[in-house]
Design an enzyme around this catalytic site. Structure first.
Site: not given
Length: 249
Positions: A11, A13, A15, A17, A173
């Site tokens: 993940g 791509n 934020g 990450g 979540y």
């Protein structure tokens, strides 16, 4: 001396990450970005290369077993081992059936199918990828598995605090992160006689697309705790947040 350790970030791509990749690349780590959308991954690589950094990119949807095996083969062919796995990929809602109403996403009113689909990504995808790359991590001198969690996954904080943030947030979540914490504990026990350490890390409430602009921390601050989990020695099987404060399970 720059590190030559090999890191896979899911993940990555945007934020946290992407920023974690940026900070580790600047420290000399070999970093593989991965995400579901190859075009977004290519754009992330382009941005980093404009900054003089040189990441790799491997497409990866962690809910797709075939893509997980493809990533295993790619790392094996290119590097032969993996030093750090950062399980960052996660969703707050997998089916987008939930609404903007905070109370509509709770255990009483949330969509059960959405809870299941969220677990497929946040929990089972994370576990399947981790198990798949374990042979590569075992070839490292000191492998690390870093599971991105959240304070919302802490059972003790849910049980003891009166803050509405722990009771109104999306059940799917929050409960998925509780199970990620349990996976962290089980993995550390299962791997206690190996060279691999396992951590759960909460970056805090960060101004990402998921965290929204209302969050308290900037993205580089949130990514900083993840980088410290990669670069510093900490107690194995622990649950940390920003400032290296330990969180109750």
């Amino acid at each position: 001396m720059p590190s030559t350790e090999v890191v896979l970030i899911t993940g990555a791509n945007r934020g946290l990450g992407l920023e974690t990749a940026r900070q580790l690349l600047k420290k000399g780590y070999v970093v593989m970005l991965s995400c579901r959308d190859s075009s977004k991954g290519a754009e992330a690589v382009r941005l980093l290369r404009q900054e003089g950094l040189d990441p790799d990119f491997v497409p990866l949807d962690i809910s797709d077993p075939e893509q997980i095996q493809n990533v295993y083969r790619w790392i094996s062919d290119h590097y032969g081992h993996l030093d750090v796995l950062i399980n960052n990929a996660a969703v707050t809602s997998a089916t987008n059936k939930t609404t903007g109403d905070r109370m509509a996403n709770t255990i009483l009113n949330g969509d059960i199918e959405d809870f299941k689909a969220t677990f497929d990504i946040n929990v089972w995808g994370t576990l399947e990828l981790t198990r798949a790359v374990l042979p590569l991590l075992k070839k490292s001198n000191h492998g690390r598995i870093i599971n991105l969690s959240s304070e919302l996954g802490s059972i003790q904080l849910h049980a003891t605090t009166t803050s509405p943030i722990y009771h109104i947030k999306k059940f799917g979540y929050s409960s998925s992160k509780t199970l990620v914490n349990l996976i962290t504990i089980y993995l550390q026990e299962a791997l206690k006689d190996t060279n691999i350490s396992v951590y759960a890390v909460s970056p805090g409430w960060v101004k990402t697309e998921m965290g929204t602009a209302a969050a308290m921390l900037e993205i580089p601050e949130g990514a900083g705790i993840i980088v410290r989990a990669v670069t510093e020695n900490m107690d194995r099987g622990s649950f940390f947040t920003h400032g290296l404060q330990e969180i109750p399970w």
